[in-house]
Enzyme design. Sequence first.
Site, PDB file in Angstrom:
ATOM      1  N   LYS A  64       0.803  -1.087  -0.166  1.00  0.00           N
ATOM      2  CA  LYS A  64      -0.090   0.018   0.039  1.00  0.00           C
ATOM      3  C   LYS A  64       0.985   1.358   0.115  1.00  0.00           C
ATOM      4  O   LYS A  64       1.913   1.093   0.888  1.00  0.00           O
ATOM      5  CB  LYS A  64      -0.923  -0.111   1.347  1.00  0.00           C
ATOM      6  CG  LYS A  64      -2.022   1.070   1.223  1.00  0.00           C
ATOM      7  CD  LYS A  64      -2.963   0.560   2.143  1.00  0.00           C
ATOM      8  CE  LYS A  64      -3.801   1.613   2.420  1.00  0.00           C
ATOM      9  NZ  LYS A  64      -3.809   2.627   3.249  1.00  0.00           N
ATOM     10  N   TYR A 101      -8.038  -3.391  -1.556  1.00  0.00           N
ATOM     11  CA  TYR A 101      -7.641  -2.104  -2.061  1.00  0.00           C
ATOM     12  C   TYR A 101      -7.941  -1.781  -3.600  1.00  0.00           C
ATOM     13  O   TYR A 101      -7.642  -2.658  -4.185  1.00  0.00           O
ATOM     14  CB  TYR A 101      -6.284  -1.889  -1.779  1.00  0.00           C
ATOM     15  CG  TYR A 101      -5.723  -2.119  -0.282  1.00  0.00           C
ATOM     16  CD1 TYR A 101      -6.150  -1.204   0.448  1.00  0.00           C
ATOM     17  CD2 TYR A 101      -4.972  -3.223   0.220  1.00  0.00           C
ATOM     18  CE1 TYR A 101      -5.731  -1.129   2.000  1.00  0.00           C
ATOM     19  CE2 TYR A 101      -4.600  -3.278   1.291  1.00  0.00           C
ATOM     20  CZ  TYR A 101      -4.844  -2.291   2.281  1.00  0.00           C
ATOM     21  OH  TYR A 101      -4.703  -2.444   3.635  1.00  0.00           O
TER      22      TYR A 101
END
Length: 112
Positions: A64, A101
Amino acid sequence: MDKDQLAALDRAAQEDTREPQIAIMRPTTHLLCIELLALYCTGKLVLIDDGAKRKFQLGDRVTKTKGSKWTGRVVGFYSTDLTPEGYAVESETEQGSVQIYPAAALSALGAK
């Protein structure tokens, strides 16, 4: 995915005694994505690669890029009206923990 990887998946599927439910759908809400992810983590859902062109593939190591940290391997895909290309990522440090995500929130990492 190459021929050896497919053969390994086939062997693993034959050895697995769980009875998964198979779902082919396009989730339309974030909540549905989370519910599908929960089913996947418990082995009750099999995600089927539909051959779509994606930024990352199953098994790719990603992290991320902003905010909280999360590094792991891509274990699934999802798509909603708000997130046309999303990924389920299993943590490297917390085995079995998966977060979802959008593609824009992730970047590729090299092999560990």
